[in-house]
Design a protein around this motif. Sequence first.
Motif, PDB file in Angstrom:
ATOM      1  N   GLN A   1      33.132  -3.183   1.842  1.00 31.53           N
ATOM      2  CA  GLN A   1      31.817  -3.027   2.197  1.00 31.53           C
ATOM      3  C   GLN A   1      30.975  -2.065   1.142  1.00 31.53           C
ATOM      4  O   GLN A   1      29.875  -2.343   0.829  1.00 31.53           O
ATOM      5  N   ASP A   2      31.469  -0.844   1.064  1.00 29.01           N
ATOM      6  CA  ASP A   2      30.652  -0.136  -0.127  1.00 29.01           C
ATOM      7  C   ASP A   2      31.451   0.298  -1.280  1.00 29.01           C
ATOM      8  O   ASP A   2      31.141   1.260  -2.102  1.00 29.01           O
ATOM      9  N   ASN A   3      32.666  -0.421  -1.495  1.00 26.37           N
ATOM     10  CA  ASN A   3      33.312  -0.676  -2.861  1.00 26.37           C
ATOM     11  C   ASN A   3      33.773   0.747  -3.175  1.00 26.37           C
ATOM     12  O   ASN A   3      33.751   1.265  -4.269  1.00 26.37           O
ATOM     13  N   THR A   4      34.319   1.530  -2.353  1.00 26.28           N
ATOM     14  CA  THR A   4      34.968   2.889  -2.527  1.00 26.28           C
ATOM     15  C   THR A   4      36.298   2.605  -2.065  1.00 26.28           C
ATOM     16  O   THR A   4      36.857   2.053  -1.321  1.00 26.28           O
ATOM     17  N   ILE A   5      37.315   4.049  -2.461  1.00 28.85           N
ATOM     18  CA  ILE A   5      38.307   4.082  -2.338  1.00 28.85           C
ATOM     19  C   ILE A   5      38.520   5.342  -1.654  1.00 28.85           C
ATOM     20  O   ILE A   5      37.893   6.584  -2.080  1.00 28.85           O
ATOM     21  N   ARG A   6      39.467   5.431  -0.460  1.00 25.04           N
ATOM     22  CA  ARG A   6      39.602   6.918   0.065  1.00 25.04           C
ATOM     23  C   ARG A   6      41.282   6.910   0.334  1.00 25.04           C
ATOM     24  O   ARG A   6      42.016   5.619   0.662  1.00 25.04           O
ATOM     25  N   GLU A   7      41.453   8.024   0.545  1.00 31.24           N
ATOM     26  CA  GLU A   7      42.916   8.174   0.996  1.00 31.24           C
ATOM     27  C   GLU A   7      42.839   8.953   2.436  1.00 31.24           C
ATOM     28  O   GLU A   7      42.277   9.708   2.705  1.00 31.24           O
TER      29      GLU A   7
ATOM     30  N   GLN B   1      47.396   4.862  15.570  1.00 30.91           N
ATOM     31  CA  GLN B   1      47.048   5.770  14.718  1.00 30.91           C
ATOM     32  C   GLN B   1      46.239   5.578  13.725  1.00 30.91           C
ATOM     33  O   GLN B   1      45.192   6.195  13.332  1.00 30.91           O
ATOM     34  N   ALA B   2      46.014   4.224  13.085  1.00 26.98           N
ATOM     35  CA  ALA B   2      45.263   3.899  12.429  1.00 26.98           C
ATOM     36  C   ALA B   2      43.675   3.881  12.812  1.00 26.98           C
ATOM     37  O   ALA B   2      42.764   4.355  12.264  1.00 26.98           O
ATOM     38  N   ALA B   3      43.548   3.425  14.026  1.00 24.85           N
ATOM     39  CA  ALA B   3      42.262   3.476  14.648  1.00 24.85           C
ATOM     40  C   ALA B   3      41.673   4.958  14.773  1.00 24.85           C
ATOM     41  O   ALA B   3      40.532   5.413  14.477  1.00 24.85           O
ATOM     42  N   ARG B   4      42.694   5.852  15.080  1.00 24.42           N
ATOM     43  CA  ARG B   4      42.152   7.309  15.152  1.00 24.42           C
ATOM     44  C   ARG B   4      41.671   7.851  13.702  1.00 24.42           C
ATOM     45  O   ARG B   4      40.949   8.826  13.729  1.00 24.42           O
ATOM     46  N   VAL B   5      42.215   7.330  12.663  1.00 24.39           N
ATOM     47  CA  VAL B   5      42.024   8.004  11.349  1.00 24.39           C
ATOM     48  C   VAL B   5      40.700   7.045  10.649  1.00 24.39           C
ATOM     49  O   VAL B   5      40.338   7.350   9.563  1.00 24.39           O
ATOM     50  N   GLY B   6      40.331   6.190  11.575  1.00 25.48           N
ATOM     51  CA  GLY B   6      39.093   5.401  11.306  1.00 25.48           C
ATOM     52  C   GLY B   6      39.293   4.122  10.254  1.00 25.48           C
ATOM     53  O   GLY B   6      38.583   3.835   9.385  1.00 25.48           O
ATOM     54  N   ILE B   7      40.598   3.588  10.123  1.00 28.59           N
ATOM     55  CA  ILE B   7      40.959   2.355   9.527  1.00 28.59           C
ATOM     56  C   ILE B   7      40.303   1.150  10.210  1.00 28.59           C
ATOM     57  O   ILE B   7      40.439   0.942  11.465  1.00 28.59           O
ATOM     58  N   ARG B   8      39.551   0.425   9.479  1.00 23.32           N
ATOM     59  CA  ARG B   8      38.768  -0.707  10.319  1.00 23.32           C
ATOM     60  C   ARG B   8      39.281  -2.128   9.596  1.00 23.32           C
ATOM     61  O   ARG B   8      39.339  -2.486   8.640  1.00 23.32           O
ATOM     62  N   LYS B   9      39.414  -2.959  10.525  1.00 19.32           N
ATOM     63  CA  LYS B   9      39.869  -4.163  10.079  1.00 19.32           C
ATOM     64  C   LYS B   9      38.682  -4.919   9.615  1.00 19.32           C
ATOM     65  O   LYS B   9      37.463  -4.745   9.625  1.00 19.32           O
ATOM     66  N   ASP B  10      39.093  -6.004   8.421  1.00 17.59           N
ATOM     67  CA  ASP B  10      37.841  -6.496   7.672  1.00 17.59           C
ATOM     68  C   ASP B  10      37.193  -5.582   6.830  1.00 17.59           C
ATOM     69  O   ASP B  10      36.799  -6.289   5.790  1.00 17.59           O
ATOM     70  N   HIS B  11      37.162  -4.277   7.063  1.00 19.61           N
ATOM     71  CA  HIS B  11      36.530  -3.452   5.883  1.00 19.61           C
ATOM     72  C   HIS B  11      37.463  -3.016   4.674  1.00 19.61           C
ATOM     73  O   HIS B  11      37.326  -2.959   3.638  1.00 19.61           O
ATOM     74  N   ASP B  12      38.591  -2.510   5.567  1.00 18.24           N
ATOM     75  CA  ASP B  12      39.655  -2.025   4.765  1.00 18.24           C
ATOM     76  C   ASP B  12      40.839  -2.772   4.120  1.00 18.24           C
ATOM     77  O   ASP B  12      41.287  -3.655   4.833  1.00 18.24           O
TER      78      ASP B  12
END
Length: 128
Positions: A80-86, A17-28
Amino acid sequence: GSHLAARQVFSVKEDGQAARVGIRKDHDWVLGVQEPDAVGTTAVTFNEESDFERYMQRLDSVKPAGGGPQAVSLMLYDNQDNTIREVACSVPFGLTVAAGKMAPIPMGPEIPKLAFIINQRTPTGPLS
């Protein structure tokens, strides 16, 4: 004092599920979650090292009324880009977080927005 601590996403299951919604290791980094409640949403932040694990155990034990997979809004910090998302993600997420100390995250321009989100008790829209 209250600092924002996060757990780095350590691995993401390829077809999970995490991969499907674009969660990335090392970035997030996982900051917390938004949970629906009677008034809107409540933010659950993970300040203690055991909070994330305890929360995941609780999720495993609570089955949604409809019987379908339980969806949770994860609050993620992208280093990487210093942002927060839900991101809405259903359980099981298919991700692991780094063990050990929770890392304080850099206090960038997005952090006041996060503090606002954490303190409000109304439904939040997308953070972008």
